[in-house]
Design a protein around this motif. Structure first.
Motif, short mmCIF file in Angstrom:
data_model
loop_
_atom_site.label_atom_id
_atom_site.label_comp_id
_atom_site.label_asym_id
_atom_site.label_seq_id
_atom_site.Cartn_x
_atom_site.Cartn_y
_atom_site.Cartn_z
N GLU A 272 0.85 -1.15 0.08
CA GLU A 272 0.03 0.05 -0.13
C GLU A 272 0.75 1.25 0.08
O GLU A 272 0.33 2.40 -0.47
CB GLU A 272 -1.05 0.02 1.28
N ASN A 273 2.01 1.30 0.84
CA ASN A 273 3.00 2.52 0.46
C ASN A 273 3.31 2.64 -0.77
O ASN A 273 3.40 3.86 -1.38
CB ASN A 273 4.34 2.12 1.29
N ALA A 274 3.41 1.40 -1.69
CA ALA A 274 4.01 1.80 -2.95
C ALA A 274 2.84 2.33 -4.01
O ALA A 274 2.74 3.57 -4.59
CB ALA A 274 4.47 0.61 -3.51
N LEU A 275 1.58 1.67 -4.01
CA LEU A 275 0.59 1.98 -4.65
C LEU A 275 -0.47 3.21 -4.21
O LEU A 275 -1.06 3.88 -4.99
CB LEU A 275 -0.47 0.83 -4.85
N GLY A 276 -0.43 3.19 -2.84
CA GLY A 276 -1.20 4.37 -2.33
C GLY A 276 -2.67 3.90 -2.08
O GLY A 276 -3.54 5.00 -1.87
N GLU A 277 -3.11 2.62 -2.15
CA GLU A 277 -4.29 2.15 -2.02
C GLU A 277 -4.31 0.87 -1.49
O GLU A 277 -3.34 0.17 -1.57
CB GLU A 277 -5.36 2.41 -3.10
N PRO A 278 -5.50 0.03 -1.09
CA PRO A 278 -5.42 -1.22 -1.06
C PRO A 278 -5.00 -2.20 -2.24
O PRO A 278 -5.54 -1.62 -3.33
CB PRO A 278 -6.80 -1.49 -0.37
N THR A 279 -4.51 -3.24 -1.98
CA THR A 279 -4.28 -3.88 -3.12
C THR A 279 -4.85 -5.30 -3.23
O THR A 279 -4.72 -5.85 -4.21
CB THR A 279 -2.52 -4.30 -3.06
N PHE A 280 -5.57 -5.65 -2.52
CA PHE A 280 -6.67 -6.75 -2.71
C PHE A 280 -8.04 -6.34 -1.79
O PHE A 280 -8.22 -6.31 -0.81
CB PHE A 280 -6.02 -7.99 -1.60
N ILE A 281 -8.73 -6.14 -2.93
CA ILE A 281 -10.11 -5.41 -2.61
C ILE A 281 -11.28 -6.58 -2.70
O ILE A 281 -11.70 -7.04 -3.75
CB ILE A 281 -10.31 -4.47 -3.38
N GLU A 311 13.27 -5.81 -11.65
CA GLU A 311 13.27 -6.35 -12.99
C GLU A 311 11.41 -6.39 -13.31
O GLU A 311 11.18 -6.79 -14.43
CB GLU A 311 13.62 -7.73 -13.01
N HIS A 312 10.75 -5.91 -12.24
CA HIS A 312 9.24 -5.78 -12.70
C HIS A 312 9.10 -4.87 -13.97
O HIS A 312 9.15 -3.74 -13.76
CB HIS A 312 8.54 -5.54 -11.50
N LYS A 313 8.63 -5.26 -15.04
CA LYS A 313 8.12 -4.60 -16.26
C LYS A 313 6.66 -3.99 -16.11
O LYS A 313 5.86 -4.65 -16.63
CB LYS A 313 8.54 -4.97 -17.28
N GLY A 314 6.47 -3.05 -15.27
CA GLY A 314 5.07 -2.54 -15.04
C GLY A 314 4.70 -1.45 -15.81
O GLY A 314 5.51 -0.68 -16.56
N SER A 315 3.27 -1.00 -15.47
CA SER A 315 2.81 0.12 -16.38
C SER A 315 2.53 1.30 -15.46
O SER A 315 2.15 2.47 -15.86
CB SER A 315 1.25 -0.01 -17.05
N TYR A 316 2.73 1.18 -14.18
CA TYR A 316 2.59 2.48 -13.09
C TYR A 316 3.84 3.00 -12.76
O TYR A 316 4.82 2.61 -12.73
CB TYR A 316 1.93 1.88 -11.84
N ALA A 317 3.66 4.23 -12.74
CA ALA A 317 4.70 5.30 -12.44
C ALA A 317 5.06 5.22 -10.73
O ALA A 317 4.66 6.20 -10.24
CB ALA A 317 4.45 6.63 -12.81
N ILE A 318 5.32 4.03 -10.10
CA ILE A 318 5.63 3.99 -8.86
C ILE A 318 6.85 3.05 -8.51
O ILE A 318 7.42 2.45 -9.63
CB ILE A 318 4.55 3.17 -7.96
N ASP A 319 7.57 2.95 -7.30
CA ASP A 319 8.45 2.10 -7.15
C ASP A 319 7.61 0.73 -6.87
O ASP A 319 6.76 0.47 -6.38
CB ASP A 319 9.17 2.36 -5.54
N TYR A 320 8.35 -0.30 -7.61
CA TYR A 320 7.49 -1.52 -7.71
C TYR A 320 8.11 -2.37 -6.46
O TYR A 320 8.65 -3.44 -6.47
CB TYR A 320 8.04 -2.21 -8.92
#
Length: 339
Positions: A272-281, A311-320
């Motif tokens: 949640e620290n990375a995404l800023g919201e709950p991750t399992f809803i 190495e995570h290739k993601g679409s979000y502009a966050i620390d993975y």
């Protein structure tokens, strides 16, 4: 020959003069297009809220060579949409057809989009009974994101898009027919680098939903899987067990009463620290189920430290940053049944 314009058109040209971004509500006709071309030939972002138009043909826009975003909204009286000529808008990056006709449009032909050199985002949000030429989307070399909404169809087969090299996100909403006679079937493409798949809402509360998860065989991680308000009564997490990581999961607003999370106990989500919201809803009244044989493993899983996966290739502009905070939170907030 001197062009004679009505007072209304002169005022419209004055209001559009030199603009690079236009948001206008009007009938989509040659007069509107001529006024845009004359007053703002360098326009880059064009949103037309279409009124008093029955047949929409975008081909007159082909002189707007700097156009990078085209949005078509409203359109309650529309009976047809033609994309002919869109191939001449070489700079176009994003196309959004967000039309709400009173009656379903019989067909939208997507074949003019074939091989478009710059198009990255395509969104079709329109009551239509058929999308012709879906397979040509695979020929768009830079296509990254697609959205399909409000389709008056009983199924959506996107398997012909298999092999799209840059397709990372797909969004779906308000799908299906008002009076369904069979489950809505969604088939996603294989061998694409999908990171985000989000589905929400259906026209009918009676609609059953079936999605083919074979696409997961070709990827090792995702940023988001959301099946919100999809009339689901259950979900089999073994479909996700091959993933190493999944950023967030949303199964909220469904009809699920019990959820066996055993197959994904070892899978990390975003913190949640990375995404800023709950991750399992999930809904608060869902009973969590875990196999008894894994009960002794829970403390070990929860003791694992969060870590950034470079190495995570993601679409979000966050620390993975990934971890198992999701599991701790679910165990703290939901009833658990050991099975």
């Amino acid at each position: 020959m001197v062009e004679t314009l009505s007072l209304e058109r002169r005022k419209r040209r004055e209001s559009l003069a030199g603009l690079f971004r236009i948001d206008i509500t009007d009938a989509f006709d040659m007069e509107l297009v001529e006024d845009i071309q004359a007053a703002a030939p360098e326009v880059q972002i064009l949103q037309i809220n279409v009124v008093e138009t029955i047949n929409l043909d975008i081909s007159p826009l082909t002189e707007l060579k700097n156009l990078i975003t085209l949005k078509l909204f409203e359109g309650s009286e529309l009976e047809s949409i033609s994309l002919r000529g869109i191939e001449e808008l070489d700079a176009l990056v994003a196309l959004e057809i967000n039309i709400n006709p009173e009656m379903s449009i019989e067909e939208i032909d997507l074949t003019p989009l074939a091989n478009h050199p710059e198009l990255r985002v395509v969104t079709i949000a329109c009551l239509t009974r058929n999308l012709k030429g879906l397979e040509v989307l695979r020929t768009i070399p830079n296509l990254e994101s697609m959205g399909f909404y409000s389709l008056d169809m009983s199924e959506l087969d996107l398997s012909d898009l298999s092999g799209c090299q840059n397709l990372e996100s797909m969004y779906f909403g308000e799908l299906g027919q008002e009076n369904p006679i069979k489950p809505f079937s969604l088939k996603l493409p294989r061998k694409v680098p999908l990171k985000i798949v989000e589905v929400s809402d259906f026209f009918s509360e009676d609609m059953e939903f079936q999605v083919d998860f074979e696409f997961l065989r070709d990827i090792e991680s995702m940023d988001s899987l959301s099946l919100r308000n999809c009339n689901l009564t259950s979900f089999d997490f073994t479909r996700l067990s091959s993933l190493k990581r999944i950023g967030r999961i949303d199964l909220s607003e469904n009809r699920i009463t019990h959820l066996d999370i055993t197959p994904i106990l070892d899978i990390a989500t975003f913190t949640e620290n990375a995404l800023g919201e709950p991750t399992f809803i999930i809904d608060s009244d869902v009973i969590i189920q875990i196999e008894k044989k894994r009960q002794d493993d829970i403390p070990t899983i929860l003791s694992k430290k969060d870590k950034i996966v470079e190495e995570h290739k993601g679409s979000y502009a966050i620390d993975y940053e990934f971890g198992h905070q999701w599991l701790r939170k679910i165990l703290d907030t939901h009833s658990v049944e050991w099975i």
